[in-house]
Every structure is written in C-alpha cells, then in structure tokens.
Design a protein around this motif. Structure first.
Motif, mmCIF file in Angstrom:
data_model
loop_
_atom_site.group_PDB
_atom_site.id
_atom_site.type_symbol
_atom_site.label_atom_id
_atom_site.label_comp_id
_atom_site.label_asym_id
_atom_site.label_seq_id
_atom_site.Cartn_x
_atom_site.Cartn_y
_atom_site.Cartn_z
ATOM 1 N N GLY A 1 0.015 51.895 9.372
ATOM 2 C CA GLY A 1 -0.613 53.089 8.813
ATOM 3 C C GLY A 1 -0.722 53.096 7.307
ATOM 4 N N LEU A 2 -0.747 51.914 6.689
ATOM 5 C CA LEU A 2 -0.824 51.831 5.236
ATOM 6 C C LEU A 2 -2.217 52.123 4.700
ATOM 7 C CD1 LEU A 2 1.735 50.066 5.915
ATOM 8 C CD2 LEU A 2 1.157 48.780 3.895
ATOM 9 N N THR A 3 -3.223 51.878 5.513
ATOM 10 C CA THR A 3 -4.601 51.959 5.022
ATOM 11 C C THR A 3 -5.490 52.748 5.971
ATOM 12 O OG1 THR A 3 -5.209 49.912 6.151
ATOM 13 C CG2 THR A 3 -4.407 49.695 3.891
ATOM 14 N N GLU B 1 5.835 52.074 -1.435
ATOM 15 C CA GLU B 1 5.490 51.032 -2.407
ATOM 16 C C GLU B 1 6.739 50.537 -3.133
ATOM 17 O OE1 GLU B 1 2.054 50.125 -5.732
ATOM 18 O OE2 GLU B 1 2.392 52.179 -5.074
ATOM 19 N N GLU B 2 7.621 51.463 -3.501
ATOM 20 C CA GLU B 2 8.879 51.073 -4.144
ATOM 21 C C GLU B 2 9.748 50.266 -3.188
ATOM 22 O OE1 GLU B 2 12.827 52.983 -6.324
ATOM 23 O OE2 GLU B 2 11.279 54.334 -5.574
ATOM 24 N N PHE C 1 3.440 44.207 -1.917
ATOM 25 C CA PHE C 1 2.720 45.394 -1.464
ATOM 26 C C PHE C 1 1.234 45.097 -1.320
ATOM 27 C CE2 PHE C 1 0.836 49.675 -1.966
ATOM 28 C CZ PHE C 1 1.476 50.289 -0.900
ATOM 29 N N GLU C 2 0.683 44.345 -2.252
ATOM 30 C CA GLU C 2 -0.741 44.000 -2.193
ATOM 31 C C GLU C 2 -1.056 43.192 -0.931
ATOM 32 O OE1 GLU C 2 1.239 43.489 -4.922
ATOM 33 O OE2 GLU C 2 0.503 45.284 -5.948
ATOM 34 N N ARG D 1 -2.837 42.900 4.895
ATOM 35 C CA ARG D 1 -2.446 42.714 6.294
ATOM 36 C C ARG D 1 -2.439 44.036 7.074
ATOM 37 N NH1 ARG D 1 0.810 38.020 7.526
ATOM 38 N NH2 ARG D 1 0.636 36.535 5.833
ATOM 39 N N ARG D 2 -2.492 45.151 6.324
ATOM 40 C CA ARG D 2 -2.478 46.500 6.878
ATOM 41 C C ARG D 2 -1.183 46.844 7.607
ATOM 42 N NH1 ARG D 2 -8.682 47.913 8.447
ATOM 43 N NH2 ARG D 2 -9.550 47.068 6.535
#
Length: 150
Positions: free
Chosen positions: A49-51, A65-66, A80-81, A86-87
């Motif tokens: 569910g990152l994107t 992100e931290e 993180f990038e 990879r989502r």
C-alpha cells in the motif's frame, strides 16, 4: 503519561513515536516480548500500500519512510526509493525488531513488554487508565490520551 499506546505492532510503534516527536511523554504496552506484532512475530510481510496502483505515486511517507531508511541502513530492506518502485517493503523481521527497539529507546518511550491489557478504568464516562497484567502482577497505567493499537 501524556499518551498511552496499547499494542506494539507497526501501527502502535508509529503512534508512539509520532506522539513522542511532538513532545508527548509516551508509554507503549505490548503483549509479546518484542515489538513489531505480526510483521515480526508472525513473519507477515511485505508491507503493501505504498503507492497508488494506477500511477505508482507514493501515498505513505513519514514514519514508514524513516523506518525503511533505518532498515535499509542495516541491510534489512531495500531503500525507500526501491521499495516505491517495487510497491512494497520486503523486510528482515529480526532487523525490524532491532530498529523498532532503537526507535523506542531514541524517543524515550516507556516500554512495557510481556504486558497484557486486561481492563479499563473509567470515571464519569472517561477513560482514565488501563489495567495491565505483568509478571509482577496487576497494575494501572494512567494517561491523558489513549491509543488502542491492538
């Protein structure tokens, strides 16, 4: 305490750290002997569910992100990038335990492990404390704000 969080899974630690960053005195209560909930204790992953699926644009930043940055620094996951590409966040559960412990210590969160919430103390319709059971027996933990992250 200002904030009392019950449940030391990812959402509970996120709530506790976020409150501590804002200057609150925080207590975190977890049933298990370690943090991370099902992500660490049940090896449930990856984090999804990152994107936005149709565009790939990130929808989650902040605490995650931290966390990913700290995990990646210990080779416990991709950057993180890369996770955004990879989502998902594929992680090493043992490294995640270590990173969560470090976050709680860094933000001076009072931590109760192996502690079960067994009741609530309500006065005049307001939650005033939670009753917990530890190896030492029963006790009450007071707070001004309560977060149920169980």
């Amino acid at each position: 305490m200002d904030v009392l969080v019950v449940g030391g899974g990812l959402s509970g630690v996120a709530a506790a750290v976020s409150a501590a960053k804002e200057g609150a005195r925080v207590t975190l209560v977890e049933r298990a002997g370690f943090l991370g909930g099902l992500a660490t204790g049940g090896w449930v992953g990856p984090i999804l569910g990152l994107t936005i699926p149709s565009t790939g644009e990130p929808v989650i930043r902040g605490f995650l992100e931290e966390l990913v940055g700290r995990l990646a620094a210990k080779e416990g996951c991709y950057s993180f990038e890369e996770c955004l590409k990879r989502r998902c966040v594929e992680f090493n559960a043992e490294t995640l335990k270590l990173v969560l412990d470090e976050l709680v210590a860094e933000y001076k969160i009072k931590l109760y492990l192996d502690t079960v919430c067994i009741g609530a103390v309500v006065e005049d319709g307001y939650l005033k404390a939670v009753e917990v059971y530890t190896r030492a027996g029963r006790s009450h933990l007071k707070g001004k704000v309560f977060v149920d992250a169980t």
